[in-house]
Motif scaffolding. Structure first.
Motif, mmCIF file in Angstrom:
data_model
loop_
_atom_site.group_PDB
_atom_site.id
_atom_site.type_symbol
_atom_site.label_atom_id
_atom_site.label_comp_id
_atom_site.label_asym_id
_atom_site.label_seq_id
_atom_site.Cartn_x
_atom_site.Cartn_y
_atom_site.Cartn_z
ATOM 1 N N ALA A 18 0.835 -1.209 0.000
ATOM 2 C CA ALA A 18 0.000 0.000 0.000
ATOM 3 C C ALA A 18 0.864 1.251 0.000
ATOM 4 O O ALA A 18 0.671 2.165 -0.826
ATOM 5 C CB ALA A 18 -0.927 -0.006 1.214
ATOM 6 N N ASN A 19 1.825 1.300 0.916
ATOM 7 C CA ASN A 19 2.689 2.486 1.022
ATOM 8 C C ASN A 19 3.528 2.688 -0.230
ATOM 9 O O ASN A 19 3.658 3.812 -0.730
ATOM 10 C CB ASN A 19 3.609 2.361 2.249
ATOM 11 C CG ASN A 19 2.842 2.382 3.552
ATOM 12 O OD1 ASN A 19 1.692 2.796 3.610
ATOM 13 N ND2 ASN A 19 3.478 1.915 4.611
ATOM 14 N N ASN A 20 4.108 1.609 -0.743
ATOM 15 C CA ASN A 20 4.971 1.727 -1.918
ATOM 16 C C ASN A 20 4.190 2.152 -3.156
ATOM 17 O O ASN A 20 4.632 3.025 -3.913
ATOM 18 C CB ASN A 20 5.697 0.406 -2.193
ATOM 19 C CG ASN A 20 6.819 0.146 -1.214
ATOM 20 O OD1 ASN A 20 7.334 1.063 -0.577
ATOM 21 N ND2 ASN A 20 7.216 -1.099 -1.095
ATOM 22 N N LEU A 21 3.027 1.538 -3.366
ATOM 23 C CA LEU A 21 2.245 1.880 -4.560
ATOM 24 C C LEU A 21 1.816 3.340 -4.520
ATOM 25 O O LEU A 21 1.941 4.060 -5.518
ATOM 26 C CB LEU A 21 1.036 0.961 -4.696
ATOM 27 C CG LEU A 21 0.148 1.242 -5.910
ATOM 28 C CD1 LEU A 21 0.938 1.171 -7.200
ATOM 29 C CD2 LEU A 21 -1.031 0.260 -5.937
ATOM 30 N N LYS A 22 1.341 3.797 -3.373
ATOM 31 C CA LYS A 22 0.916 5.193 -3.269
ATOM 32 C C LYS A 22 2.093 6.140 -3.488
ATOM 33 O O LYS A 22 1.979 7.130 -4.218
ATOM 34 C CB LYS A 22 0.280 5.447 -1.904
ATOM 35 C CG LYS A 22 -0.295 6.839 -1.785
ATOM 36 C CD LYS A 22 -1.096 7.016 -0.523
ATOM 37 C CE LYS A 22 -1.729 8.401 -0.511
ATOM 38 N NZ LYS A 22 -2.521 8.637 0.682
ATOM 39 N N ARG A 23 3.252 5.822 -2.873
ATOM 40 C CA ARG A 23 4.440 6.667 -3.027
ATOM 41 C C ARG A 23 4.885 6.710 -4.497
ATOM 42 O O ARG A 23 5.142 7.780 -5.056
ATOM 43 C CB ARG A 23 5.574 6.142 -2.145
ATOM 44 C CG ARG A 23 6.891 6.894 -2.328
ATOM 45 C CD ARG A 23 8.017 6.267 -1.512
ATOM 46 N NE ARG A 23 8.140 4.838 -1.666
ATOM 47 C CZ ARG A 23 8.699 4.237 -2.713
ATOM 48 N NH1 ARG A 23 9.179 4.949 -3.720
ATOM 49 N NH2 ARG A 23 8.772 2.917 -2.788
ATOM 50 N N ILE A 24 4.943 5.550 -5.125
ATOM 51 C CA ILE A 24 5.388 5.478 -6.524
ATOM 52 C C ILE A 24 4.424 6.246 -7.425
ATOM 53 O O ILE A 24 4.837 7.011 -8.295
ATOM 54 C CB ILE A 24 5.508 4.008 -6.971
ATOM 55 C CG1 ILE A 24 6.697 3.342 -6.260
ATOM 56 C CG2 ILE A 24 5.653 3.897 -8.486
ATOM 57 C CD1 ILE A 24 6.696 1.829 -6.346
ATOM 58 N N ARG A 25 3.125 6.047 -7.204
ATOM 59 C CA ARG A 25 2.121 6.738 -8.031
ATOM 60 C C ARG A 25 2.254 8.249 -7.883
ATOM 61 O O ARG A 25 2.210 8.994 -8.880
ATOM 62 C CB ARG A 25 0.718 6.274 -7.632
ATOM 63 C CG ARG A 25 -0.387 6.892 -8.462
ATOM 64 C CD ARG A 25 -1.739 6.332 -8.114
ATOM 65 N NE ARG A 25 -2.158 6.610 -6.752
ATOM 66 C CZ ARG A 25 -2.675 7.776 -6.358
ATOM 67 N NH1 ARG A 25 -2.826 8.779 -7.225
ATOM 68 N NH2 ARG A 25 -3.048 7.954 -5.109
ATOM 69 N N GLU A 26 2.436 8.719 -6.644
ATOM 70 C CA GLU A 26 2.567 10.157 -6.413
ATOM 71 C C GLU A 26 3.868 10.698 -6.987
ATOM 72 O O GLU A 26 3.894 11.795 -7.552
ATOM 73 C CB GLU A 26 2.455 10.454 -4.920
ATOM 74 C CG GLU A 26 1.036 10.244 -4.398
ATOM 75 C CD GLU A 26 0.897 10.406 -2.894
ATOM 76 O OE1 GLU A 26 1.934 10.488 -2.187
ATOM 77 O OE2 GLU A 26 -0.262 10.435 -2.416
ATOM 78 N N GLU A 27 4.964 9.938 -6.867
ATOM 79 C CA GLU A 27 6.237 10.372 -7.457
ATOM 80 C C GLU A 27 6.131 10.481 -8.974
ATOM 81 O O GLU A 27 6.738 11.351 -9.590
ATOM 82 C CB GLU A 27 7.359 9.400 -7.083
ATOM 83 C CG GLU A 27 7.807 9.503 -5.637
ATOM 84 C CD GLU A 27 8.812 8.426 -5.257
ATOM 85 O OE1 GLU A 27 9.114 7.539 -6.096
ATOM 86 O OE2 GLU A 27 9.294 8.459 -4.109
ATOM 87 N N MET A 28 5.348 9.586 -9.589
ATOM 88 C CA MET A 28 5.168 9.603 -11.039
ATOM 89 C C MET A 28 4.060 10.567 -11.462
ATOM 90 O O MET A 28 3.787 10.706 -12.649
ATOM 91 C CB MET A 28 4.873 8.184 -11.544
ATOM 92 C CG MET A 28 6.010 7.206 -11.309
ATOM 93 S SD MET A 28 5.611 5.504 -11.794
ATOM 94 C CE MET A 28 5.881 5.588 -13.571
ATOM 95 N N LYS A 29 3.412 11.193 -10.448
ATOM 96 C CA LYS A 29 2.337 12.151 -10.700
ATOM 97 C C LYS A 29 1.218 11.532 -11.546
ATOM 98 O O LYS A 29 0.754 12.106 -12.534
ATOM 99 C CB LYS A 29 2.876 13.422 -11.350
ATOM 100 C CG LYS A 29 3.892 14.171 -10.498
ATOM 101 C CD LYS A 29 4.310 15.459 -11.148
ATOM 102 C CE LYS A 29 5.305 16.290 -10.417
ATOM 103 N NZ LYS A 29 5.829 15.935 -9.152
ATOM 104 N N LEU A 30 0.769 10.342 -11.116
ATOM 105 C CA LEU A 30 -0.271 9.618 -11.834
ATOM 106 C C LEU A 30 -1.531 9.519 -10.985
ATOM 107 O O LEU A 30 -1.464 9.293 -9.785
ATOM 108 C CB LEU A 30 0.213 8.198 -12.171
ATOM 109 C CG LEU A 30 1.434 8.083 -13.079
ATOM 110 C CD1 LEU A 30 1.885 6.630 -13.166
ATOM 111 C CD2 LEU A 30 1.130 8.631 -14.474
ATOM 112 N N SER A 31 -2.671 9.658 -11.629
ATOM 113 C CA SER A 31 -3.945 9.442 -10.951
ATOM 114 C C SER A 31 -4.226 7.939 -10.906
ATOM 115 O O SER A 31 -3.608 7.154 -11.636
ATOM 116 C CB SER A 31 -5.072 10.146 -11.703
ATOM 117 O OG SER A 31 -5.259 9.529 -12.972
ATOM 118 N N LEU A 32 -5.166 7.526 -10.073
ATOM 119 C CA LEU A 32 -5.569 6.124 -10.052
ATOM 120 C C LEU A 32 -6.121 5.695 -11.412
ATOM 121 O O LEU A 32 -5.893 4.569 -11.855
ATOM 122 C CB LEU A 32 -6.616 5.885 -8.957
ATOM 123 C CG LEU A 32 -6.091 5.834 -7.529
ATOM 124 C CD1 LEU A 32 -7.251 5.799 -6.536
ATOM 125 C CD2 LEU A 32 -5.185 4.636 -7.317
#
Length: 196
Positions: free
Chosen positions: A21-35
């Motif tokens: 959960a933590n890694n996916l959210k961090r990676i998504r935010e670092e890549m500036k991607l929406s769900l």
């Protein structure tokens, strides 16, 4: 070990769902991607991604591979916590990911981090165990050494039988699967090399 810091990996995969959960959210935010965008890139539903990020879902190995492949990141960047420079991994501390009703187990030993293109795993297949893997990123290679039992690997439509002491290297950017058709437990080391 100094200063009371435990480098044996006691926290390593202690709560896999929360780590993912933590890694996916961090990676998504670092890549500036929406769900929505991650869903489009990975073919995993937005609802499932939301549950994973909330720690409410226990994603399968295949789901994590779909996410990693879609985002073009190493598999272990989703399932592992960062490791210190010197890190002793005790087998008893690693919680495996399980498929095929417990007959296929994957132990992530060394993840890909800090730009490293290599991941190291231990895999176990019980009698009649099997696992069909997702294709990995372009030009990704797998290098497997069997140290107990017999492992059958299918790459595309061709099968290879690897006995204890033998090794195989193949391109993992195509369909592949693992089988234990013997009467005993099969154990192997797996190295995944990302060439890009």
């Amino acid at each position: 070990m100094t200063g009371g810091e435990d480098t044996r990996g006691k926290t390593y995969l202690r709560d896999l769902n929360q780590i993912v959960a933590n890694n996916l959210k961090r990676i998504r935010e670092e890549m500036k991607l929406s769900l929505d965008k991650v869903s489009d890139m990975t073919d995993v539903s937005k609802g499932m991604l939301r549950q994973i990020e909330a720690g409410e879902s226990s994603p399968t190995i295949k789901t994590i591979w779909k996410i990693a492949s879609g985002l073009k990141i190493p598999y272990t960047s989703i399932i592992n916590i960062p490791q210190p420079d010197t890190f002793l991994v005790l087998g008893e501390d690693i919680e495996p990911q399980v498929e095929d009703e417990g007959r296929y187990k994957v132990y992530s030993i060394f993840p890909s981090e800090d730009g490293r293109k290599v991941e190291i795993y231990r895999i176990e297949l019980e009698k009649n165990g099997s696992f069909s893997s997702n294709t990995h990123g372009e030009k990704t290679q797998e290098l497997i050494t069997v140290y107990e039992g017999v492992l059958t690997i299918r790459v595309d439509d061709e099968e290879y039988v690897i006995k204890a002491g033998d090794s195989i290297k193949f391109m993992a950017d195509r369909p592949h699967a693992y089988f234990n058709r013997s009467d005993q437990l099969t154990r192997a080391n797996m190295v995944i090399y990302y060439s890009i």
